[in-house]
Design a protein around this motif. Sequence first.
Motif, mmCIF file in Angstrom:
data_model
loop_
_atom_site.group_PDB
_atom_site.id
_atom_site.type_symbol
_atom_site.label_atom_id
_atom_site.label_comp_id
_atom_site.label_asym_id
_atom_site.label_seq_id
_atom_site.Cartn_x
_atom_site.Cartn_y
_atom_site.Cartn_z
ATOM 1 N N ALA A 124 -7.021 10.358 1.264
ATOM 2 C CA ALA A 124 -7.672 10.153 2.560
ATOM 3 C C ALA A 124 -7.987 8.667 2.790
ATOM 4 O O ALA A 124 -7.795 8.149 3.891
ATOM 5 N N LEU A 125 -8.470 7.985 1.752
ATOM 6 C CA LEU A 125 -8.773 6.552 1.887
ATOM 7 C C LEU A 125 -7.518 5.730 2.180
ATOM 8 O O LEU A 125 -7.533 4.853 3.045
ATOM 9 N N VAL A 126 -6.449 6.038 1.479
ATOM 10 C CA VAL A 126 -5.204 5.304 1.712
ATOM 11 C C VAL A 126 -4.645 5.635 3.090
ATOM 12 O O VAL A 126 -4.126 4.752 3.783
ATOM 13 N N LEU A 127 -4.761 6.862 3.513
ATOM 14 C CA LEU A 127 -4.284 7.246 4.840
ATOM 15 C C LEU A 127 -5.067 6.512 5.934
ATOM 16 O O LEU A 127 -4.474 5.957 6.863
ATOM 17 N N VAL A 128 -6.376 6.479 5.809
ATOM 18 C CA VAL A 128 -7.208 5.782 6.800
ATOM 19 C C VAL A 128 -6.920 4.280 6.781
ATOM 20 O O VAL A 128 -6.779 3.654 7.840
ATOM 21 N N ALA A 129 -6.807 3.707 5.591
ATOM 22 C CA ALA A 129 -6.506 2.273 5.498
ATOM 23 C C ALA A 129 -5.125 1.964 6.067
ATOM 24 O O ALA A 129 -4.951 0.974 6.786
ATOM 25 N N GLY A 130 -4.142 2.803 5.796
ATOM 26 C CA GLY A 130 -2.797 2.593 6.323
ATOM 27 C C GLY A 130 -2.746 2.706 7.831
ATOM 28 O O GLY A 130 -2.088 1.898 8.503
ATOM 29 N N ILE A 131 -3.436 3.680 8.397
ATOM 30 C CA ILE A 131 -3.451 3.839 9.860
ATOM 31 C C ILE A 131 -4.200 2.690 10.524
ATOM 32 O O ILE A 131 -3.757 2.161 11.548
ATOM 33 N N ILE B 149 11.265 3.599 -10.153
ATOM 34 C CA ILE B 149 10.555 2.447 -9.589
ATOM 35 C C ILE B 149 11.470 1.666 -8.649
ATOM 36 O O ILE B 149 11.043 1.213 -7.582
ATOM 37 N N GLY B 150 12.737 1.529 -9.011
ATOM 38 C CA GLY B 150 13.688 0.861 -8.137
ATOM 39 C C GLY B 150 13.907 1.621 -6.840
ATOM 40 O O GLY B 150 14.022 1.026 -5.766
ATOM 41 N N GLN B 151 13.947 2.944 -6.918
ATOM 42 C CA GLN B 151 14.102 3.760 -5.715
ATOM 43 C C GLN B 151 12.881 3.652 -4.809
ATOM 44 O O GLN B 151 13.006 3.559 -3.584
ATOM 45 N N ILE B 152 11.696 3.649 -5.413
ATOM 46 C CA ILE B 152 10.460 3.500 -4.629
ATOM 47 C C ILE B 152 10.415 2.120 -3.983
ATOM 48 O O ILE B 152 10.058 1.982 -2.807
ATOM 49 N N LEU C 189 0.836 -1.202 0.000
ATOM 50 C CA LEU C 189 0.000 0.000 0.000
ATOM 51 C C LEU C 189 0.867 1.246 0.000
ATOM 52 O O LEU C 189 0.622 2.195 -0.736
ATOM 53 N N ARG C 190 1.913 1.226 0.783
ATOM 54 C CA ARG C 190 2.828 2.354 0.879
ATOM 55 C C ARG C 190 3.637 2.530 -0.407
ATOM 56 O O ARG C 190 3.893 3.627 -0.860
ATOM 57 N N GLY C 191 4.038 1.426 -1.015
ATOM 58 C CA GLY C 191 4.895 1.499 -2.188
ATOM 59 C C GLY C 191 4.182 1.789 -3.485
ATOM 60 O O GLY C 191 4.736 2.437 -4.367
ATOM 61 N N LEU C 192 2.961 1.308 -3.610
ATOM 62 C CA LEU C 192 2.243 1.494 -4.872
ATOM 63 C C LEU C 192 1.520 2.826 -4.967
ATOM 64 O O LEU C 192 1.124 3.225 -6.062
ATOM 65 N N LEU C 193 1.348 3.518 -3.863
ATOM 66 C CA LEU C 193 0.613 4.782 -3.898
ATOM 67 C C LEU C 193 1.235 5.813 -4.841
ATOM 68 O O LEU C 193 0.512 6.442 -5.612
ATOM 69 N N PRO C 194 2.562 6.006 -4.850
ATOM 70 C CA PRO C 194 3.101 7.006 -5.779
ATOM 71 C C PRO C 194 2.971 6.619 -7.245
ATOM 72 O O PRO C 194 3.082 7.471 -8.120
ATOM 73 N N LEU C 195 2.744 5.350 -7.534
ATOM 74 C CA LEU C 195 2.671 4.891 -8.914
ATOM 75 C C LEU C 195 1.260 4.868 -9.477
ATOM 76 O O LEU C 195 1.082 4.635 -10.666
ATOM 77 N N LEU D 27 -7.777 13.023 -6.221
ATOM 78 C CA LEU D 27 -6.578 12.827 -5.412
ATOM 79 C C LEU D 27 -6.814 13.004 -3.911
ATOM 80 O O LEU D 27 -6.354 12.176 -3.127
ATOM 81 N N PRO D 28 -7.547 14.035 -3.449
ATOM 82 C CA PRO D 28 -7.776 14.145 -2.000
ATOM 83 C C PRO D 28 -8.572 12.971 -1.426
ATOM 84 O O PRO D 28 -8.293 12.515 -0.313
ATOM 85 N N ILE D 29 -9.519 12.461 -2.184
ATOM 86 C CA ILE D 29 -10.334 11.342 -1.709
ATOM 87 C C ILE D 29 -9.483 10.070 -1.625
ATOM 88 O O ILE D 29 -9.520 9.353 -0.622
ATOM 89 N N VAL D 30 -8.698 9.807 -2.670
ATOM 90 C CA VAL D 30 -7.834 8.622 -2.674
ATOM 91 C C VAL D 30 -6.791 8.733 -1.574
ATOM 92 O O VAL D 30 -6.513 7.766 -0.864
#
Length: 117
Positions: free
Chosen positions: A38-45, A88-91, A19-25, A33-36
Motif C-alpha cells: 500500500a505504501l509503495v502504491l501510494v508513493a508511486g501514484i 534480475i536482468g529481466q526485472i 521504485l518500480r524495479g526494486l519492489l519485487p526484490l 506485505l500488505p502495508i508495504v
Amino acid sequence: MLSKRLLFWLVGLILWGLLRGLLPLLPVPKPLLPIVWALVLVAGIALLIWLALEVGKAVQFRWAAIFGLLALGSRMMLIFLPIPKSMIGQIALGTFADTLTLASALLLGSAISPLIR
C-alpha cells in the motif's frame, strides 16, 4: 544546459523507475506485505501525478514531442534485445522499458496539451 526543473523531473522519473524495479526484490515479511504494498502504491501514484503535472512546466511542448518520440523509439528498440537469462536482468529490462513507456506517455501527453486547450 538543462534547467533545474527538467533535471528535477528526470530525477523523479528515475526514482519512479527504481521504485518500480526494486519492489519485487525487497525481502518483505509476509505480515508486512500488505502495508508495504500500500505504501509503495501510494508513493508511486503520488510520484506519477507529480511527474504528470511537472512535465508541462519543465519541457516546452515542441521539445516534449521530440523527446517523447525518442523515448517511444527507444522503447520499441528494446524489442530487438535478447531476453536476459537471470531474473534480475529481466526485472531490470522490464523496469527500463516501463520507465521509457511512462516518459513517452508523459512527454507526448504534454506535447498535445496545447491542441486540447
